[in-house]
Design a protein around this motif. Structure first.
Motif, PDB file in Angstrom:
ATOM      1  N   TYR A 405       0.842  -1.198   0.000  1.00  0.00           N
ATOM      2  CA  TYR A 405       0.000   0.000   0.000  1.00  0.00           C
ATOM      3  C   TYR A 405       0.879   1.250   0.000  1.00  0.00           C
ATOM      4  CZ  TYR A 405      -3.376   3.544   1.402  1.00  0.00           C
ATOM      5  OH  TYR A 405      -4.153   4.678   1.432  1.00  0.00           O
ATOM      6  N   SER A 406       1.922   1.257   0.820  1.00  0.00           N
ATOM      7  CA  SER A 406       2.720   2.488   0.951  1.00  0.00           C
ATOM      8  C   SER A 406       3.406   2.818  -0.374  1.00  0.00           C
ATOM      9  CB  SER A 406       3.752   2.352   2.077  1.00  0.00           C
ATOM     10  OG  SER A 406       4.692   1.346   1.767  1.00  0.00           O
ATOM     11  N   LYS A 407       3.864   1.835  -1.110  1.00  0.00           N
ATOM     12  CA  LYS A 407       4.502   2.137  -2.400  1.00  0.00           C
ATOM     13  C   LYS A 407       3.457   2.574  -3.424  1.00  0.00           C
ATOM     14  CE  LYS A 407       8.980  -0.026  -2.156  1.00  0.00           C
ATOM     15  NZ  LYS A 407       9.977  -0.865  -2.879  1.00  0.00           N
ATOM     16  N   ALA A 408       2.273   2.020  -3.319  1.00  0.00           N
ATOM     17  CA  ALA A 408       1.206   2.469  -4.219  1.00  0.00           C
ATOM     18  C   ALA A 408       0.870   3.929  -3.934  1.00  0.00           C
ATOM     19  CB  ALA A 408      -0.035   1.597  -4.036  1.00  0.00           C
ATOM     20  N   LEU A 409       0.829   4.289  -2.648  1.00  0.00           N
ATOM     21  CA  LEU A 409       0.537   5.691  -2.300  1.00  0.00           C
ATOM     22  C   LEU A 409       1.672   6.601  -2.752  1.00  0.00           C
ATOM     23  CD1 LEU A 409      -1.237   7.816  -1.012  1.00  0.00           C
ATOM     24  CD2 LEU A 409      -0.202   7.249   1.216  1.00  0.00           C
ATOM     25  N   GLN A 410       2.912   6.142  -2.617  1.00  0.00           N
ATOM     26  CA  GLN A 410       4.037   6.955  -3.118  1.00  0.00           C
ATOM     27  C   GLN A 410       3.913   7.148  -4.633  1.00  0.00           C
ATOM     28  OE1 GLN A 410       7.584   4.871  -1.846  1.00  0.00           O
ATOM     29  NE2 GLN A 410       7.062   5.088   0.312  1.00  0.00           N
ATOM     30  N   ALA A 411       3.588   6.057  -5.334  1.00  0.00           N
ATOM     31  CA  ALA A 411       3.451   6.138  -6.798  1.00  0.00           C
ATOM     32  C   ALA A 411       2.334   7.102  -7.190  1.00  0.00           C
ATOM     33  CB  ALA A 411       3.179   4.746  -7.366  1.00  0.00           C
ATOM     34  N   PHE A 412       1.183   6.962  -6.549  1.00  0.00           N
ATOM     35  CA  PHE A 412       0.053   7.841  -6.853  1.00  0.00           C
ATOM     36  C   PHE A 412       0.411   9.303  -6.553  1.00  0.00           C
ATOM     37  CE2 PHE A 412      -4.220   5.630  -7.488  1.00  0.00           C
ATOM     38  CZ  PHE A 412      -3.651   4.464  -8.003  1.00  0.00           C
ATOM     39  N   THR A 413       1.162   9.529  -5.478  1.00  0.00           N
ATOM     40  CA  THR A 413       1.530  10.898  -5.093  1.00  0.00           C
ATOM     41  C   THR A 413       2.546  11.488  -6.063  1.00  0.00           C
ATOM     42  OG1 THR A 413       1.134  10.335  -2.772  1.00  0.00           O
ATOM     43  CG2 THR A 413       2.452  12.316  -3.215  1.00  0.00           C
ATOM     44  N   LEU A 414       3.461  10.658  -6.542  1.00  0.00           N
ATOM     45  CA  LEU A 414       4.539  11.141  -7.417  1.00  0.00           C
ATOM     46  C   LEU A 414       4.113  11.256  -8.873  1.00  0.00           C
ATOM     47  CD1 LEU A 414       7.518  12.006  -7.528  1.00  0.00           C
ATOM     48  CD2 LEU A 414       8.141   9.582  -7.721  1.00  0.00           C
ATOM     49  N   ASN A 415       2.993  10.621  -9.247  1.00  0.00           N
ATOM     50  CA  ASN A 415       2.536  10.727 -10.646  1.00  0.00           C
ATOM     51  C   ASN A 415       2.489  12.200 -11.026  1.00  0.00           C
ATOM     52  OD1 ASN A 415       0.414  11.103 -12.851  1.00  0.00           O
ATOM     53  ND2 ASN A 415       0.718   8.869 -12.836  1.00  0.00           N
TER      54      ASN A 415
END
Ligand SMILES: NC(=O)c1ccc[n+]([C@@H]2O[C@H](COP(=O)([O-])OP(=O)(O)OC[C@H]3O[C@@H](n4cnc5c(N)ncnc54)[C@H](O)[C@@H]3O)[C@@H](O)[C@H]2O)c1
Ligand SMILES: O=P(O)(O)OC[C@H]1O[C@H](O[C@H]2[C@H](O)[C@@H](O)[C@@H](O)O[C@@H]2CO)[C@H](O)[C@@H](O)[C@@H]1O
Ligand SMILES: [Mn+2]
Length: 456
Positions: A405-415
């Protein structure tokens, strides 16, 4: 490698692009001697419709006789095949509609392959494509996979992590489509062009477009034309005027950033606010396609089913089919034709991380893709944009494999279409619910333990 009596399987046989691909296959049978085609799809109704359409095409045109079969059984689909063309849409248009509408609810770009819609699509698509590539490695490891399934960068990154030596080309038809539209609007012949280009998929720029007949780089004059006279939709652009917005935005991009011609998809990253302001949150591109291309394909199948005798095949075939057939023949006949492909960087863009997945020109022969290396560094503006987006894409693929989840949130935030971690989290949490059964389960996990810093 066999060079005659070839068998191809189309994974995603029910795709709306299948008629164009098969027409291109049959029109090039001399260079691509196919004897049988299998349509593989998990949706029998889609496959049935497409078989009706293709058989009608075969019966009503002076086309070579090939054996057409359909299946939803992987062993049948992928045994003894020489080429697999893959073009699946995991979750169908119904999930694409959610990909596009959920981010828009929060004022963020909602799009098929870009932004958080593209990331949601990627977390569905990766699993679907890995499964198909696994079947092919099991039943026909010698086969070449020519992939159109999106999102291309995420697919390519994920597949190569599991199958680093896979015989696979990942292609996008946007650059040839953009070049053809530019050529037709401004009176050039694209066949004379040698374009130089770099980027991620749907996130790139031309550095030059050499015209062999005019014997000069025509990009500078094309930039001026794009600034002065926005393009009009060319008839082949699948006929619908939805592309007009893209061409208008390309002129805006070129006016404000006139050093290179950008891929039209950059609109979603550079002018996210404009895109959101222009969007109808209740009727997005997915709805247009469902009411257009998808409905038309179904209608044609039903006309044939009801005994139509006149020529009901009126698809706009575009460049899509010919492009992938040219790739296949370039492998088969070792032709070393030049394509824009999505490949591991490994220095092609010298000042971008080598493990990035990039879109650059590549020559294709019997050994596959041989990318063209740039001989200069890319500028800080494009490098900064690409590094951030590429990092986001890598984090998303990490999230897929680590169920993180945390990497998915990082990815979504960095998009690079996102300007708020709070909005990224709202979209991610809603997407998790919408994609139940499609995404891997994402787990809250402790922040990764930083390696002991033994320098102090
Ligand atoms: N690379 C490019 O530039 C490019 C260009 C056009 C379309 N595309 C991509 O091609 C794909 C097809 O586009 P479309 O508009 O025809 O979609 P579509 O929904 O009309 O067709 C996709 C087909 O894939 C099938 N499918 C879904 N999951 C599957 C699975 N796990 N195994 C086998 N079949 C499966 C569906 O049943 C459907 O028949 C999409 O991924 C789209 O983004 C890519
Ligand atoms: O919104 P869609 O489903 O119509 O198109 C999404 C795809 O758009 C690009 O492909 C275009 C192609 O470039 C254009 O010339 C014409 O043929 O339409 C195609 C698809 O309709 C893009 O390259 C793809 O990645 C997208 O999936
Ligand atoms: Mn594309």
């Amino acid at each position: 490698m066999k060079t005659e009596n070839l068998h191809i399987t189309i994974a995603g046989g029910g795709s709306t692009y299948t008629p164009g691909i098969i027409m291109a296959v049959l029109n090039n049978i001399d260079r691509f001697p196919i004897s049988s085609i299998t349509l593989y799809d998990i949706d029998k109704e889609r496959n049935d419709d497409m078989c009706l359409i293709i058989n009608y095409m075969l019966q009503n045109n002076d086309l070579p006789d090939v054996k057409l079969t359909q299946t939803s059984d992987p062993e049948t689909a992928f045994t003894d095949v020489d080429f697999v063309f893959s073009q699946i849409r995991v979750g169908g248009m119904e999930m694409r509609e959610k990909d596009e509408k959920i981010p828009l609810k929060y004022g963020l770009v909602g799009q098929e392959t870009c932004g958080l819609g593209g990331f949601a699509y990627g977390l569905r698509s990766i699993g679907g494509l890995l499964e198909i590539v696994g079947f092919i490695q099991k039943y026909s490891p010698q086969a070449w996979i020519l992939n159109y399934t999106n999102p291309e960068t995420l697919i390519s990154e994920a597949v190569r992590r599991v199958y680093p030596n896979v015989k696979m080309l990942n292609a996008c038809d946007m650059t040839i489509s953009l070049e053809e539209t530019i050529a037709r609007n401004y009176g050039y012949n694209r066949e004379n062009w040698i374009p130089k280009y770099y980027g991620l998929n749907h996130f790139g720029w031309y550095t030059s477009i050499y015209d062999k007949e005019l014997e000069r780089d025509v990009m500078p004059e094309l930039i001026q034309k794009l600034k002065d006279t926005p393009m009009k939709v060319a008839s082949f652009n699948s006929g619908d005027n939805s592309w007009q917005d893209a061409w208008d935005m390309l002129s805006k991009i070129t006016t404000n950033f006139p050093d290179q011609i950008a891929n039209n998809y950059l609109e979603y990253y550079l002018y996210s606010d404009d895109v959101v302001d222009h969007a109808d949150p209740n009727y997005t591109r997915a709805n247009q396609v469902m009411d257009g291309r998808l409905k038309h394909t179904k209608d044609v199948a039903n006309l044939i089913r009801s005994g139509a005798t006149d020529d009901v095949i009126d698809f706009d075939f575009g460049e899509h089919g010919q492009y992938i057939v040219d790739m296949a023949t370039s492998i088969l006949n070792d032709e070393h034709r030049r394509f824009m492909l999505i490949v591991p960087n490994y220095g092609a863009i010298p000042n971008l991380r080598e493990d990035a997945v990039v879109e650059v020109p590549a020559y294709v022969g019997r050994l596959g893709a041989e990318p063209v290396a740039m001989r200069h560094h890319i500028n800080d503006f494009h490098k900064g944009l690409m590094e951030a987006q590429n990092a986001a894409e890598k984090l998303l693929v990490d999230a897929f494999f680590e169920h993180s989840y945390s990497k998915a949130l990082q990815a979504f935030t960095l998009n690079q279409t996102v300007n708020s971690a709070a909005k990224a989290k709202l979209v991610l949490d809603e997407m998790i619910i919408a994609n139940k059964g499609y995404w891997p389960e994402l787990k809250e996990d402790a922040a990764p333990v930083l390696e002991e810093d033994n320098r102090i």
